[in-house]
Design a protein around this motif. Structure first.
Motif, PDB file in Angstrom:
ATOM      1  N   SER A   1      29.996  47.713 -31.018  1.00 54.01           N
ATOM      2  CA  SER A   1      28.863  48.154 -32.159  1.00 54.01           C
ATOM      3  C   SER A   1      27.718  47.333 -31.373  1.00 54.01           C
ATOM      4  CB  SER A   1      29.071  47.720 -33.414  1.00 54.01           C
ATOM      5  OG  SER A   1      30.344  48.487 -33.507  1.00 54.01           O
ATOM      6  N   LEU A   2      27.792  46.173 -31.217  1.00 56.47           N
ATOM      7  CA  LEU A   2      26.626  45.281 -30.806  1.00 56.47           C
ATOM      8  C   LEU A   2      26.151  45.572 -29.359  1.00 56.47           C
ATOM      9  CD1 LEU A   2      24.995  42.564 -31.149  1.00 56.47           C
ATOM     10  CD2 LEU A   2      26.652  41.466 -29.627  1.00 56.47           C
ATOM     11  N   ASN A   3      26.950  46.243 -28.552  1.00 54.11           N
ATOM     12  CA  ASN A   3      26.156  46.962 -27.230  1.00 54.11           C
ATOM     13  C   ASN A   3      25.501  47.959 -27.602  1.00 54.11           C
ATOM     14  OD1 ASN A   3      27.623  44.987 -25.663  1.00 54.11           O
ATOM     15  ND2 ASN A   3      29.555  46.395 -25.284  1.00 54.11           N
ATOM     16  N   TYR A   4      25.853  48.837 -28.542  1.00 52.32           N
ATOM     17  CA  TYR A   4      25.135  50.154 -28.920  1.00 52.32           C
ATOM     18  C   TYR A   4      23.789  49.632 -29.419  1.00 52.32           C
ATOM     19  CZ  TYR A   4      28.257  53.934 -28.404  1.00 52.32           C
ATOM     20  OH  TYR A   4      29.148  54.907 -28.017  1.00 52.32           O
ATOM     21  N   PHE A   5      23.704  48.567 -30.321  1.00 52.66           N
ATOM     22  CA  PHE A   5      22.284  48.120 -30.870  1.00 52.66           C
ATOM     23  C   PHE A   5      21.542  47.422 -30.058  1.00 52.66           C
ATOM     24  CE2 PHE A   5      25.065  48.700 -34.893  1.00 52.66           C
ATOM     25  CZ  PHE A   5      24.196  49.116 -35.728  1.00 52.66           C
ATOM     26  N   LYS A   6      22.106  46.928 -29.088  1.00 53.83           N
ATOM     27  CA  LYS A   6      21.390  46.185 -27.930  1.00 53.83           C
ATOM     28  C   LYS A   6      20.596  47.245 -26.921  1.00 53.83           C
ATOM     29  CE  LYS A   6      23.504  41.687 -27.793  1.00 53.83           C
ATOM     30  NZ  LYS A   6      24.343  40.646 -26.675  1.00 53.83           N
ATOM     31  N   GLN A   7      21.515  48.092 -26.535  1.00 50.25           N
ATOM     32  CA  GLN A   7      21.089  49.291 -25.720  1.00 50.25           C
ATOM     33  C   GLN A   7      20.021  50.145 -26.359  1.00 50.25           C
ATOM     34  OE1 GLN A   7      24.725  51.367 -24.875  1.00 50.25           O
ATOM     35  NE2 GLN A   7      25.660  49.633 -23.871  1.00 50.25           N
ATOM     36  N   ASN A   8      19.969  50.321 -27.737  1.00 53.92           N
ATOM     37  CA  ASN A   8      18.876  51.017 -28.424  1.00 53.92           C
ATOM     38  C   ASN A   8      17.913  50.148 -28.876  1.00 53.92           C
ATOM     39  OD1 ASN A   8      19.947  54.189 -28.788  1.00 53.92           O
ATOM     40  ND2 ASN A   8      21.755  52.885 -28.791  1.00 53.92           N
ATOM     41  N   LYS A   9      17.855  49.012 -28.336  1.00 53.95           N
ATOM     42  CA  LYS A   9      16.493  48.117 -28.752  1.00 53.95           C
ATOM     43  C   LYS A   9      16.428  48.006 -30.082  1.00 53.95           C
ATOM     44  CE  LYS A   9      14.279  49.395 -24.191  1.00 53.95           C
ATOM     45  NZ  LYS A   9      15.007  48.391 -23.362  1.00 53.95           N
ATOM     46  N   TYR A  10      17.169  47.654 -30.643  1.00 48.04           N
ATOM     47  CA  TYR A  10      17.203  47.657 -32.224  1.00 48.04           C
ATOM     48  C   TYR A  10      16.289  46.598 -32.836  1.00 48.04           C
ATOM     49  CZ  TYR A  10      19.286  49.213 -36.691  1.00 48.04           C
ATOM     50  OH  TYR A  10      19.737  49.567 -38.135  1.00 48.04           O
ATOM     51  N   GLN A  11      16.064  45.462 -32.311  1.00 52.91           N
ATOM     52  CA  GLN A  11      15.263  44.739 -32.386  1.00 52.91           C
ATOM     53  C   GLN A  11      13.770  45.091 -32.540  1.00 52.91           C
ATOM     54  OE1 GLN A  11      16.090  40.848 -32.992  1.00 52.91           O
ATOM     55  NE2 GLN A  11      14.304  40.926 -34.041  1.00 52.91           N
ATOM     56  N   GLU A  12      13.365  45.805 -31.384  1.00 52.74           N
ATOM     57  CA  GLU A  12      12.237  46.124 -31.303  1.00 52.74           C
ATOM     58  C   GLU A  12      11.870  47.393 -32.079  1.00 52.74           C
ATOM     59  OE1 GLU A  12      14.164  45.689 -28.906  1.00 52.74           O
ATOM     60  OE2 GLU A  12      13.591  44.586 -27.177  1.00 52.74           O
ATOM     61  N   ARG A  13      12.520  48.361 -31.958  1.00 49.03           N
ATOM     62  CA  ARG A  13      12.225  49.445 -32.851  1.00 49.03           C
ATOM     63  C   ARG A  13      12.393  49.149 -34.424  1.00 49.03           C
ATOM     64  NH1 ARG A  13      16.782  53.346 -30.826  1.00 49.03           N
ATOM     65  NH2 ARG A  13      15.866  54.775 -32.377  1.00 49.03           N
ATOM     66  N   PHE A  14      13.437  48.544 -34.792  1.00 54.89           N
ATOM     67  CA  PHE A  14      13.480  48.311 -36.370  1.00 54.89           C
ATOM     68  C   PHE A  14      13.255  46.907 -37.197  1.00 54.89           C
ATOM     69  CE2 PHE A  14      16.074  51.865 -34.801  1.00 54.89           C
ATOM     70  CZ  PHE A  14      15.469  52.789 -35.821  1.00 54.89           C
ATOM     71  N   ASN A  15      13.029  45.829 -35.923  1.00 52.94           N
ATOM     72  CA  ASN A  15      12.694  44.553 -36.359  1.00 52.94           C
ATOM     73  C   ASN A  15      13.861  43.815 -37.007  1.00 52.94           C
ATOM     74  OD1 ASN A  15      11.191  42.108 -36.369  1.00 52.94           O
ATOM     75  ND2 ASN A  15      10.594  42.692 -38.775  1.00 52.94           N
ATOM     76  N   LYS A  16      15.083  44.403 -36.354  1.00 50.57           N
ATOM     77  CA  LYS A  16      16.422  43.724 -36.865  1.00 50.57           C
ATOM     78  C   LYS A  16      17.279  43.293 -35.761  1.00 50.57           C
ATOM     79  CE  LYS A  16      19.830  45.280 -40.329  1.00 50.57           C
ATOM     80  NZ  LYS A  16      20.140  46.425 -41.364  1.00 50.57           N
ATOM     81  N   ALA A  17      17.815  42.301 -35.898  1.00 56.89           N
ATOM     82  CA  ALA A  17      18.593  41.582 -34.756  1.00 56.89           C
ATOM     83  C   ALA A  17      20.000  42.720 -34.703  1.00 56.89           C
ATOM     84  CB  ALA A  17      19.117  40.250 -35.129  1.00 56.89           C
ATOM     85  N   PRO A  18      20.042  42.805 -33.313  1.00 58.65           N
ATOM     86  CA  PRO A  18      21.603  43.792 -33.013  1.00 58.65           C
ATOM     87  C   PRO A  18      22.808  43.233 -33.714  1.00 58.65           C
ATOM     88  CG  PRO A  18      20.258  43.471 -31.132  1.00 58.65           C
ATOM     89  CD  PRO A  18      19.642  42.484 -31.966  1.00 58.65           C
ATOM     90  N   GLN A  19      22.738  41.563 -33.688  1.00 58.96           N
ATOM     91  CA  GLN A  19      23.859  41.152 -34.191  1.00 58.96           C
ATOM     92  C   GLN A  19      24.247  41.442 -35.537  1.00 58.96           C
ATOM     93  OE1 GLN A  19      21.666  39.890 -32.216  1.00 58.96           O
ATOM     94  NE2 GLN A  19      22.849  38.984 -30.533  1.00 58.96           N
ATOM     95  N   LEU A  20      22.882  41.681 -36.460  1.00 61.04           N
ATOM     96  CA  LEU A  20      23.090  41.840 -37.907  1.00 61.04           C
ATOM     97  C   LEU A  20      23.485  43.451 -38.116  1.00 61.04           C
ATOM     98  CD1 LEU A  20      22.726  41.203 -40.835  1.00 61.04           C
ATOM     99  CD2 LEU A  20      20.247  41.561 -40.641  1.00 61.04           C
ATOM    100  N   GLY A  21      22.882  44.204 -37.110  1.00 60.10           N
ATOM    101  CA  GLY A  21      23.201  45.733 -37.159  1.00 60.10           C
ATOM    102  C   GLY A  21      24.686  45.849 -36.877  1.00 60.10           C
TER     103      GLY A  21
END
Length: 244
Positions: free
Chosen positions: A85-105
């Motif tokens: 799950s963490l890899n998915y959130f990192k690969q989709n640039k979650y921090q930049e797109r949604f201002n939310k840390a991938p770890q939290l996602g």
């Protein structure tokens, strides 16, 4: 409709177990899970709204899963699920797109998944009749609990929905026959179904959540989502057993 999780004591009918980590990465994942508070959230919700008659065990570090094993009344969660799950959130640039840390996602996704599997366990424990796909029913179970009883539960549900979208994007444009007969709905269906409930729970706050829907269908879809949230909330409330 939020409730304070601090008011609940330990629930004797939920047992949390961890398999021995087999790598340094699994050690870190185990620590992350323990420190995240998601087990406290699950236990509090269970004691407050869906208490089990029979002990249910949550086993982290299993080989298979995430899944619910009805024979042992056990929820199995591999350590690798969090990392994937963490890899998915990192690969989709979650921090930049949604201002939310991938770890939290990833933690949000894990909590939604735990509640999903707990839904299977609760249905079995209480002999709840399910008319339709049980996988869809427990998706709704998890999302309704988050929306109705957890502060910022809408954000958690949206993270889980995003995970369904990420998984859908990695699949080919066609489905194998096996996926058509799978017990789960397609990932993109699960994505929109979850967003639908989040929108329906608070249309004012979530006014832009369904903007991906084509304009020709948007008005009808928004009205349906409000109806769907209210209908499913009432249906699950029939089986919840508030103890506070």
């Amino acid at each position: 409709m939020s409730t304070s999780l601090c008011s609940f004591a330990e629930n004797p009918n939920v047992s949390i177990q961890y398999s021995k980590p087999l790598s340094q990465q699994e050690v870190l994942i185990q620590t992350t899970i323990k420190e995240s508070g998601i087990n406290d959230t699950l236990i509090a919700l269970s004691k407050g709204y869906f208490p089990f008659n029979k002990m249910v065990t949550i086993q982290y570090g299993s080989v298979e899963g995430p899944l619910y094993d009805p024979n042992s009344h056990t929820i199995q969660i591999p350590y690798s699920f969090y990392q994937e799950s963490l890899n998915y959130f990192k690969q989709n640039k979650y921090q930049e797109r949604f201002n939310k840390a991938p770890q939290l996602g990833a933690i949000d996704t894990l909590l939604h998944t735990l509640l999903h599997e707990a839904g299977h366990a609760y249905i079995a424990d209480q002999n709840i009749p399910v008319l339709g796909k049980e996988e869809d029913a427990v998706d709704n179970f998890a999302t309704i609990l988050l929306l109705n009883y957890i502060d910022n539960g809408d954000d958690i549900a949206i993270s889980a929905a995003d995970m369904f979208a990420f998984e859908s994007e990695t699949r080919p444009d066609y489905y194998d026959f096996g996926e058509y007969i799978d017990e789960h709905s397609f990932d993109l269906q699960r994505y929109f179904s979850t967003l639908c409930l989040v929108y329906g729970s608070n249309p004012g706050k979530q006014s832009n959540l369904l903007d991906e829907v084509e304009n020709d269908y948007l008005k009808d879809r928004k009205e349906f989502c409000e109806f769907q949230f209210n209908s499913l909330s009432q249906s699950w409330e029939h089986y919840f057993k508030p103890t506070n």
